[in-house]
Write a protein that holds these residues in place. Structure first.
Motif, PDB file in Angstrom:
ATOM      1  N   CYS A 142       0.831  -1.206   0.000  1.00 36.70           N
ATOM      2  CA  CYS A 142       0.000   0.000   0.000  1.00 36.70           C
ATOM      3  C   CYS A 142       0.862   1.251   0.000  1.00 36.70           C
ATOM      4  O   CYS A 142       2.024   1.200   0.344  1.00 36.70           O
ATOM      5  CB  CYS A 142      -0.918   0.029   1.222  1.00 36.70           C
ATOM      6  SG  CYS A 142      -2.168  -1.253   1.167  1.00 36.70           S
ATOM      7  N   ALA A 144       0.491   3.577   2.054  1.00 41.42           N
ATOM      8  CA  ALA A 144       0.777   3.742   3.472  1.00 41.42           C
ATOM      9  C   ALA A 144       0.054   2.610   4.165  1.00 41.42           C
ATOM     10  O   ALA A 144      -0.967   2.153   3.668  1.00 41.42           O
ATOM     11  CB  ALA A 144       0.256   5.093   3.952  1.00 41.42           C
ATOM     12  N   TYR A 145       0.579   2.100   5.230  1.00 40.05           N
ATOM     13  CA  TYR A 145      -0.117   1.032   5.945  1.00 40.05           C
ATOM     14  C   TYR A 145      -0.968   1.636   7.042  1.00 40.05           C
ATOM     15  O   TYR A 145      -0.571   2.572   7.715  1.00 40.05           O
ATOM     16  CB  TYR A 145       0.871   0.061   6.605  1.00 40.05           C
ATOM     17  CG  TYR A 145       1.785  -0.656   5.655  1.00 40.05           C
ATOM     18  CD1 TYR A 145       1.406  -0.900   4.344  1.00 40.05           C
ATOM     19  CD2 TYR A 145       3.029  -1.088   6.082  1.00 40.05           C
ATOM     20  CE1 TYR A 145       2.250  -1.560   3.478  1.00 40.05           C
ATOM     21  CE2 TYR A 145       3.886  -1.745   5.228  1.00 40.05           C
ATOM     22  CZ  TYR A 145       3.493  -1.980   3.920  1.00 40.05           C
ATOM     23  OH  TYR A 145       4.333  -2.625   3.079  1.00 40.05           O
TER      24      TYR A 145
END
Ligand code: PLP
Ligand code: SF4
Length: 445
Positions: A142, A144-145
């Motif tokens: 992703c 950002a996680y």
């Protein structure tokens, strides 16, 4: 154009905003980040997080590890190893053991992998009759996680569940043979992490195959919230928009399943522009999010989120209960409280927002909605129903559990009225027997 820069455990100390953190908070990033993956980016850091509201800021909590996300004994164990400069091998071993205690494989995911001629389609899941999930191998990460994410095992290389398939051919055959399937959902990770060229190579093959029963292509993504430039001025953003237009021109419905956790993600000019561009292609945007302690555990936040979404031409779709994995103890909200938040938000918005369904648990037997608390013949109960079921016939039948204010997941609920099983349990068990039998020859480690 905005250049993408990510921050992870490796380089987070470069962030200028870190002066806003206490030593304790910085330490926690190091300790918790060693166990649970974290990743954020310059857009999230610069536009979404309010650095004057640390550590309570919801987006900070969504993207940076906090001490409370690990059980205290786990935290202390890792902290001690880091403080004493323990050998990497020892840290690795400890971290691995802790991860296994965090229920990395919730909801029986490994039982949903279909077969064709005895070959497992490892990048595919088919749990509910109408909808096949597809995990393209390049889309398993992703922008950002999210700290609560139930896909965390695949981000730390616990790969048995990294459903990924390079070949679309088998998928196409499967879809053609299973005419009951109307929806194909690209998921991940985040499939829009893929370059448009790669995503298009999957989608073009599928469109060219003329699968008559396939009506809707869905793409699950967090990109509008965490990297809206994916749709605006990334080098291949225009190509992506054209790909969306092509799907629609081929007569397929395109549904972007957008993931928003907090209204602030809908508040930037970039997010608004991304939504405008997607909608201009004819695609629909449906929105979903789990209900999370410390992030969105109030009815006001949800009501505001749904109103904003509708104002921006998105359709509120699901409110989920946080999964029983990872940092669930930090993010979890009991079912009865979740229902109260849902109800109080729902009753305060107009009908156009009430397309949303929830709170819903994606559990082993299906998606189970908490319909509410009700007294029946003097017994206080929780009323539930399936929104999706492993057996489609389970859907939309109300059933009753004993009232339990503390329960946070389906498996903690007991049948009401002195029953010893819920109506679906025998059948579920027989489904699982078959599959457990299938899996006996396999080595999961
Ligand atoms: C949620 C989900 C779907 C999609 O369900 P809809 O109710 O149609 O959105 C499909 N497969 C799995 C495994 C899911 O969890
Ligand atoms: S965007 Fe979705 S898949 Fe990616 S980390 Fe967040 S919750 Fe997980």
């Amino acid at each position: 154009m905005r250049n993408y820069k990510s921050f992870t455990l490796r380089n987070w100390k470069e962030l200028p905003q870190l002066q806003k953190l206490s030593d304790y908070e910085k330490k926690a990033i190091e300790v918790v980040g060693t166990v649970l993956p974290f990743k954020t980016n310059n857009y999230v850091v610069e536009e979404l997080i309010d650095w004057n509201n640390i550590p309570d800021d919801p987006i900070f909590t969504l993207t940076f590890p906090r001490a409370e996300m690990l059980r205290q004994e786990h935290y202390k164990e890792v902290e001690k190893l880091l403080d004493s400069n323990a050998p990497q091998e020892e840290i690795k071993e400890t971290v691995k053991n802790i991860r296994w205690e965090l229920n990395p494989h919730p909801a029986g995911q490994k039982y949903n992998v279909p077969k064709i001629d005895g070959i497992e389609l490892t990048g595919v899941q088919h749990k509910y009759r109408e909808t096949v999930l597809f995990f393209p191998s390049q889309g398993q990460t992703c922008h950002a996680y999210c700290t609560f994410c139930f896909r965390w095992p695949q981000f730390v290389g616990m790969n048995e569940l990294k459903f990924a398939m390079k070949e679309t051919e088998l998928l196409i055959r499967y879809l053609k043979e299973h005419t009951e399937v109307t929806d194909l959902l690209f998921t991940g990770g985040d499939p829009l992490i893929m370059k448009t060229k790669i995503l298009a190579s999957y989608i073009d093959q599928i469109l060219d195959a003329d699968i008559e029963n396939l009506q809707t292509i869905r793409i699950g993504t967090k990109a509008i919230g965490y990297w809206p430039y994916r749709f605006i001025d990334d080098p291949d953003a225009d190509d992506l928009i054209r790909l969306f237009e092509k799907i629609i021109s081929k007569g397929k419905n395109l549904a972007i399943m957008a993931h928003f956790n907090h209204p602030v993600e809908l508040s930037t000019p970039a997010a608004e522009e991304a939504i405008r561009r997607i909608r201009a292609t004819g695609a629909q945007i449906r929105t979903q999010s789990p209900l999370l302690r410390h992030i969105n555990d109030s009815s006001e936040v949800w009501a505001e989120m749904w109103r904003k979404q509708v104002n921006l031409n998105c359709i509120p779709y699901y409110m989920f209960v946080a999964r029983d994995t990872g940092a669930q103890e930090f993010f979890g909200v009991p079912l009865v409280e979740a229902w109260n938040i849902y109800r109080n938000a729902y009753k305060n918005v107009s009908g156009v927002c009430r397309t949303v369904r929830g709170p819903s648990m994606s559990a082993t037997p299906g998606k189970v909605q908490i319909l509410g608390v009700s007294e029946v013949n003097g017994e206080k109960t929780i009323v539930l129903r399936f929104l999706q079921g492993r057996d489609p016939d389970w859907v939309a039948r109300p059933f009753f559990a004993k009232y339990d204010e503390k329960a946070i997941w389906l498996d903690q609920l007991k049948p009401a009225f002195g029953g010893d099983k819920f109506f679906f349990e025998d059948e579920l068990e027989s489904i699982f027997h078959e599959h457990i039998y299938d899996d006996e020859s396999e080595n999961f480690e």
